[in-house]
Design a protein around this motif. Sequence first.
Motif, short mmCIF file in Angstrom:
data_model
loop_
_atom_site.label_atom_id
_atom_site.label_comp_id
_atom_site.label_asym_id
_atom_site.label_seq_id
_atom_site.Cartn_x
_atom_site.Cartn_y
_atom_site.Cartn_z
N CYS A 151 0.85 -1.19 0.00
CA CYS A 151 0.00 0.00 0.00
C CYS A 151 0.88 1.24 0.00
O CYS A 151 1.82 1.33 0.81
CB CYS A 151 -0.91 -0.01 1.23
SG CYS A 151 -1.84 1.53 1.45
N HIS A 163 0.21 4.06 1.11
CA HIS A 163 -0.08 4.89 2.28
C HIS A 163 0.52 4.28 3.56
O HIS A 163 1.32 4.93 4.24
CB HIS A 163 -1.59 5.06 2.45
CG HIS A 163 -2.27 5.63 1.25
ND1 HIS A 163 -2.13 6.94 0.86
CD2 HIS A 163 -3.10 5.05 0.33
CE1 HIS A 163 -2.85 7.17 -0.23
NE2 HIS A 163 -3.44 6.04 -0.58
N ARG A 222 -10.33 1.12 -1.69
CA ARG A 222 -9.53 1.52 -0.53
C ARG A 222 -8.67 0.36 -0.04
O ARG A 222 -8.98 -0.80 -0.29
CB ARG A 222 -10.42 2.03 0.60
CG ARG A 222 -11.16 3.30 0.22
CD ARG A 222 -11.80 3.97 1.42
NE ARG A 222 -12.39 5.25 1.04
CZ ARG A 222 -11.71 6.38 0.97
NH1 ARG A 222 -10.42 6.40 1.27
NH2 ARG A 222 -12.30 7.51 0.60
N CYS A 223 -7.61 0.70 0.65
CA CYS A 223 -6.73 -0.31 1.23
C CYS A 223 -7.48 -1.07 2.33
O CYS A 223 -8.18 -0.46 3.14
CB CYS A 223 -5.47 0.35 1.80
SG CYS A 223 -4.41 -0.75 2.77
N ARG A 224 -7.32 -2.37 2.37
CA ARG A 224 -7.99 -3.19 3.37
C ARG A 224 -7.55 -2.82 4.79
O ARG A 224 -8.32 -2.95 5.75
CB ARG A 224 -7.70 -4.66 3.11
CG ARG A 224 -8.37 -5.63 4.07
CD ARG A 224 -7.84 -7.04 3.87
NE ARG A 224 -8.06 -7.49 2.50
CZ ARG A 224 -9.20 -8.04 2.06
NH1 ARG A 224 -10.21 -8.20 2.90
NH2 ARG A 224 -9.30 -8.44 0.81
N LYS A 276 -7.37 1.88 4.92
CA LYS A 276 -8.50 2.55 4.27
C LYS A 276 -8.06 3.72 3.39
O LYS A 276 -8.89 4.55 3.00
CB LYS A 276 -9.52 3.06 5.31
CG LYS A 276 -10.01 1.98 6.26
CD LYS A 276 -10.57 0.77 5.51
CE LYS A 276 -11.02 -0.31 6.47
NZ LYS A 276 -11.50 -1.52 5.75
N GLY A 277 -6.76 3.78 3.06
CA GLY A 277 -6.31 4.79 2.12
C GLY A 277 -6.84 4.49 0.72
O GLY A 277 -7.07 3.34 0.36
N SER A 278 -7.04 5.54 -0.06
CA SER A 278 -7.61 5.36 -1.40
C SER A 278 -6.62 4.69 -2.34
O SER A 278 -5.42 4.96 -2.28
CB SER A 278 -8.06 6.70 -1.97
OG SER A 278 -6.95 7.57 -2.09
#
Length: 252
Positions: free
Chosen positions: A37, A39, A61-63, A66-68
Amino acid sequence: MTIFFLVVLGCAIGSFISVVVTRLNTQPGMIIGRSQCPHCHRRLVWYDMVPLVSFIALAGRCRYCKGSVSWWYPFLEVVSAAALVLWYRQYGPGITIDEIGWLGMVFGFVTLAAYDARTLILPDKIIAPMAVVAVLLALGRGDGVDTILPAAFLASSLFAILYGVSRGSWVGFGDVKLAALIGVLFSYQITLTIVFLAIWLAAGVGAVLMLAGRATGKTPLPFGAFLATVAAIAILYINEFQFFTGFIPYIF
């Protein structure tokens, strides 16, 4: 069932293209490096990266944080799936070495278009292998060196002049090399058609961006992306492009 298989395969190819576009010249181990990810830098597992499905299931979103997730990933997957389906409908189920080469060029142009759109650069690491394939395809259809070299020179000369006059502010040298590649791959009539349509496509997109307040007259546009996009479409709709070339003498 065939179309479903092509869509799945096309999405997988698009996922690979997105890796190339995001990692080329920026990360070591472009192919074998583990995805993470951007983020939280958490390493992703296979079910986080199922083409298109994971993006939809996770709502982009990242699992973990939650970043896009960039829309480039599903976009390139959908485009690649559509390109593979269109290629199948154009060339049919029979696969020859030449057809595999043309299909490789389609995905090469998709990669170039995406990379140029993101970075305003047309990398030699993509153009060089495509040039080799283009020369082999040209030789396979009976063209000789005496035909290939003039075609490449004529196709790139206009962009070379623009590059020299503007000192690289209007077009980049990558556009010169891309035009030479297209000149080898297609006849000069189709090459002129591709250039003509790419110019109008770039102008149209630029006008829309300016009207939307997203760009000004000085905002650089990735012209190579438009050129590569039209070249890919030309392969997928070669019959239509051959028909359109009849109008070229009346345009230029």
